[in-house]
Design a protein around this motif. Structure first.
Motif, PDB file in Angstrom:
ATOM      1  N   GLU A 156       0.829  -1.203   0.000  1.00 20.48           N
ATOM      2  CA  GLU A 156       0.000   0.000   0.000  1.00 20.48           C
ATOM      3  C   GLU A 156       0.868   1.259   0.000  1.00 20.48           C
ATOM      4  O   GLU A 156       1.788   1.405   0.801  1.00 20.48           O
ATOM      5  CB  GLU A 156      -0.927   0.009   1.213  1.00 20.48           C
ATOM      6  N   MET A 157       0.544   2.153  -0.915  1.00 15.03           N
ATOM      7  CA  MET A 157       1.215   3.439  -1.028  1.00 15.03           C
ATOM      8  C   MET A 157       0.218   4.427  -1.627  1.00 15.03           C
ATOM      9  O   MET A 157      -0.908   4.060  -1.985  1.00 15.03           O
ATOM     10  CB  MET A 157       2.457   3.336  -1.927  1.00 15.03           C
ATOM     11  N   LYS A 158       0.626   5.684  -1.759  1.00 15.02           N
ATOM     12  CA  LYS A 158      -0.210   6.632  -2.481  1.00 15.02           C
ATOM     13  C   LYS A 158      -0.322   6.165  -3.927  1.00 15.02           C
ATOM     14  O   LYS A 158       0.653   5.703  -4.518  1.00 15.02           O
ATOM     15  CB  LYS A 158       0.401   8.030  -2.440  1.00 15.02           C
ATOM     16  N   ILE A 159      -1.506   6.314  -4.500  1.00 16.69           N
ATOM     17  CA  ILE A 159      -1.743   5.801  -5.849  1.00 16.69           C
ATOM     18  C   ILE A 159      -0.798   6.429  -6.866  1.00 16.69           C
ATOM     19  O   ILE A 159      -0.439   5.812  -7.869  1.00 16.69           O
ATOM     20  CB  ILE A 159      -3.218   6.008  -6.265  1.00 16.69           C
ATOM     21  N   ASN A 160      -0.349   7.640  -6.589  1.00 15.57           N
ATOM     22  CA  ASN A 160       0.560   8.310  -7.511  1.00 15.57           C
ATOM     23  C   ASN A 160       1.902   7.599  -7.604  1.00 15.57           C
ATOM     24  O   ASN A 160       2.639   7.765  -8.577  1.00 15.57           O
ATOM     25  CB  ASN A 160       0.768   9.763  -7.075  1.00 15.57           C
ATOM     26  N   ALA A 161       2.230   6.787  -6.583  1.00 12.44           N
ATOM     27  CA  ALA A 161       3.491   6.044  -6.606  1.00 12.44           C
ATOM     28  C   ALA A 161       3.513   5.035  -7.744  1.00 12.44           C
ATOM     29  O   ALA A 161       4.589   4.674  -8.238  1.00 12.44           O
ATOM     30  CB  ALA A 161       3.705   5.337  -5.269  1.00 12.44           C
ATOM     31  N   SER A 162       2.343   4.569  -8.180  1.00 14.03           N
ATOM     32  CA  SER A 162       2.298   3.600  -9.281  1.00 14.03           C
ATOM     33  C   SER A 162       2.765   4.222 -10.586  1.00 14.03           C
ATOM     34  O   SER A 162       3.303   3.536 -11.455  1.00 14.03           O
ATOM     35  CB  SER A 162       0.879   3.044  -9.442  1.00 14.03           C
ATOM     36  N   ALA A 163       2.582   5.544 -10.723  1.00 18.78           N
ATOM     37  CA  ALA A 163       2.967   6.221 -11.958  1.00 18.78           C
ATOM     38  C   ALA A 163       4.474   6.209 -12.164  1.00 18.78           C
ATOM     39  O   ALA A 163       4.953   6.247 -13.301  1.00 18.78           O
ATOM     40  CB  ALA A 163       2.454   7.661 -11.945  1.00 18.78           C
ATOM     41  N   VAL A 164       5.228   6.153 -11.062  1.00 16.32           N
ATOM     42  CA  VAL A 164       6.687   6.137 -11.166  1.00 16.32           C
ATOM     43  C   VAL A 164       7.150   4.887 -11.913  1.00 16.32           C
ATOM     44  O   VAL A 164       8.198   4.890 -12.552  1.00 16.32           O
ATOM     45  CB  VAL A 164       7.329   6.203  -9.765  1.00 16.32           C
ATOM     46  N   SER A 165       6.360   3.820 -11.843  1.00 17.42           N
ATOM     47  CA  SER A 165       6.709   2.573 -12.534  1.00 17.42           C
ATOM     48  C   SER A 165       6.053   2.466 -13.900  1.00 17.42           C
ATOM     49  O   SER A 165       6.169   1.427 -14.556  1.00 17.42           O
ATOM     50  CB  SER A 165       6.313   1.371 -11.667  1.00 17.42           C
ATOM     51  N   GLY A 166       5.365   3.504 -14.327  1.00 16.93           N
ATOM     52  CA  GLY A 166       4.844   3.522 -15.686  1.00 16.93           C
ATOM     53  C   GLY A 166       3.342   3.373 -15.790  1.00 16.93           C
ATOM     54  O   GLY A 166       2.636   3.102 -14.815  1.00 16.93           O
ATOM     55  N   THR A 167       2.856   3.543 -17.011  1.00 19.10           N
ATOM     56  CA  THR A 167       1.420   3.554 -17.281  1.00 19.10           C
ATOM     57  C   THR A 167       0.748   2.234 -16.931  1.00 19.10           C
ATOM     58  O   THR A 167      -0.345   2.214 -16.370  1.00 19.10           O
ATOM     59  CB  THR A 167       1.177   3.877 -18.767  1.00 19.10           C
ATOM     60  N   LYS A 168       1.386   1.119 -17.277  1.00 23.94           N
ATOM     61  CA  LYS A 168       0.774  -0.187 -17.008  1.00 23.94           C
ATOM     62  C   LYS A 168       0.541  -0.386 -15.518  1.00 23.94           C
ATOM     63  O   LYS A 168      -0.509  -0.903 -15.102  1.00 23.94           O
ATOM     64  CB  LYS A 168       1.650  -1.314 -17.553  1.00 23.94           C
ATOM     65  N   CYS A 169       1.512   0.015 -14.708  1.00 21.92           N
ATOM     66  CA  CYS A 169       1.354  -0.137 -13.259  1.00 21.92           C
ATOM     67  C   CYS A 169       0.195   0.714 -12.751  1.00 21.92           C
ATOM     68  O   CYS A 169      -0.581   0.273 -11.901  1.00 21.92           O
ATOM     69  CB  CYS A 169       2.653   0.245 -12.547  1.00 21.92           C
ATOM     70  N   MET A 170       0.061   1.932 -13.275  1.00 27.18           N
ATOM     71  CA  MET A 170      -1.050   2.797 -12.882  1.00 27.18           C
ATOM     72  C   MET A 170      -2.386   2.175 -13.274  1.00 27.18           C
ATOM     73  O   MET A 170      -3.326   2.115 -12.471  1.00 27.18           O
ATOM     74  CB  MET A 170      -0.895   4.174 -13.523  1.00 27.18           C
TER      75      MET A 170
END
Length: 484
Positions: A156-170
């Motif tokens: 669990e993290m802020k959802i914006n953290a997924s963007a750091v790993s790219g579009t697919k992760c988001m």
């Protein structure tokens, strides 16, 4: 030196290994991490000498309170650039079928979004549209929403953290979080939004409050953007400013805003209000799209924003959606707000300060369930509940119901308190109340944590940091000093 563990991470793992080989850095001691925030935390604490990180790291993290000085405190030692073929698949939904689209506003002024898959999402908006019923739903997801990140083993993290790993992760994270499959995505940066709004001749919006904001180049002074309350036509810079504004001039850290427009302090402002403002801008753009009368004009519009946009739609798909949308809108003598039903959804959250995360928004499950149900109804996946009859009194004011708003869960998530400098009994009572195992280690004056100024049976150390989410831990050890 820290490196991302996942071999699917292009910048943090794949290119990092290529850089090691290219620069003959084989003598480096590599420590693997599951996310970039852990990397940055250990770099800041000097546990690490260096880290492998995407080249656009400044724009990715500079808005985070914990890393606001990242550009001043770091230097680039070695770098590598490589062209990699995009792996995102194009959507294949027919223009006659209900579909979903994820709009991502990117906090960047750098052109050609396709050069970096990692990004910082300034806005996250999930839209459903049903061409059969001409109905749509809009959900703005606060970027601080605390959710499991799929490409980080569901940590669990802020959802914006997924963007750091790219579009697919988001996309995977949002699908996992909501249960809604995403057909298409569109990423648009600051410059792209400014150019798009200007290309359609501005957008007509009833601005809810007066405000000022930095421009698309993050400049104040003579470049400050001022917008007053009321119905008006906004140009690109003004529309971007409305989409970004979330602070009052007197907020801590408002800085230049306090100097530029100190009296513009009316109206609620936060991430949720900003999300609603972003929806107003999107609706305004759609409304002006009906004035694009020819395919050539539409292609010209796409060329205007092409370097500042990324999407999994093929040009033919975009054109097909344009043709359908134009026919729908052109046949209506009224604006898009009257010809297409637009339901604005609201994800209710509660704020929580979390260790190594900062201020996060805990989404309410009841709110999310109501939102997902409405989306699935619009997508034709489930049937709507029968409409109940009701009596109407013209003398009674009717309040508009916003789906998802005001729905709170019966239980709240909490964090571990700071036990240090408190009596041992405080920690023991907390552990009992929360069903946690607690181990007590007693130390005397020869222990480094011993503090002569504190009383007997006082906590001087704890194994789980204060601010850790309670349901993410099962046990804790405290160190208690004993005076003889």
């Amino acid at each position: 030196v820290g490196m991302i563990r996942s071999e699917d991470d292009i910048a943090g793992n794949q290119l990092a290994k290529e850089l090691i080989k290219k620069e003959k850095l084989n003598k480096l001691e590599i420590i693997y991490y599951d996310d970039y925030y852990e990397l940055l935390n250990d770099l800041n604490s000097k546990t690490l000498t260096g880290i492998f990180i995407p080249g656009n790291y400044e724009s990715l993290f500079i808005e985070d309170d914990l890393y606001s000085s990242i550009s001043n405190n770091t230097v680039v030692y070695k770098s590598i650039t490589k062209t990699i073929k995009k792996t995102s698949e194009s959507g294949n939904k027919s223009t006659s079928e209900p579909f979903t689209i994820l709009l991502l506003g990117i906090d960047s002024t750098v052109g050609d979004l396709r050069k970096n898959d990692a990004f910082r999402g300034d806005s996250i908006m999930l839209i459903t549209f049903n061409p059969k019923t001409l109905s749509s739903t809009f959900l703005s997801i606060p970027r601080d929403t605390y959710v499991p990140i799929t490409c980080r083993k569901n940590r669990e993290m802020k959802i914006n953290a997924s963007a750091v790993s790219g579009t697919k992760c988001m996309i995977d994270t949002i699908t996992n979080f909501t249960g809604i499959e995403i057909d298409y995505f569109v990423k648009l940066n600051f410059t792209g939004l400014v150019d798009l709004v200007n290309a359609v001749g501005g957008v007509d919006i009833d601005v809810p409050y007066s405000f000022c904001e930095q421009n698309s180049k993050r400049k104040w002074g003579k470049d400050t953007v001022f917008v007053k309350e009321g119905l008006q036509r906004l140009d690109g810079e003004q529309a971007l400013a409305l989409s970004r504004n979330r602070h009052f001039p007197n907020d801590p850290g408002a800085g230049e805003m306090r100097l530029q427009c100190p009296t513009y302090n009316k109206g609620p402002r936060n991430d949720f209000i900003r999300g609603q403002n972003q929806q107003l801008v999107v609706q305004g753009i759609i409304d002006k799209a009906k004035n694009i009368r020819s395919v050539d004009a539409f292609y010209k519009l796409l060329n205007t924003i092409s370097d500042n946009m990324d999407t999994n739609m093929e040009t033919e798909q975009i054109l097909s959606f344009y043709e359908v949308g134009r026919n729908l809108l052109f046949n209506s003598k009224q604006g898009v707000k009257d010809s297409i039903t637009m339901e604005r959804l609201y994800l209710q959250t509660s704020n929580l300060m979390i260790h190594n995360v900062g201020s996060a928004e805990i989404y309410q499950k009841r709110s999310l369930e109501a939102i997902v149900k409405e989306m699935k109804i619009n997508l034709g996946l489930i049937k709507a509940d029968p409409v109940k009859t009701f009596s109407y009194d013209a003398n009674v004011e009717v309040e508009l119901v916003v789906i998802g708003k005001g729905l709170f869960d019966s239980t709240k998530r909490s964090t571990v308190p700071k036990f240090i400098n408190q009596a041992k009994s405080v920690a023991l009572n907390w552990a009992t109340s929360n069903g946690k195992t607690i181990k007590v280690t007693e130390v005397g004056s020869d222990h480094p944590l011993y503090n002569e100024e504190l009383d007997n049976n006082v906590v001087v150390g704890q194994s789980v940091p204060a601010g850790t989410v309670t349901d993410q831990m099962s046990s804790i050890e405290i160190t208690v000093q004993i005076k003889k």
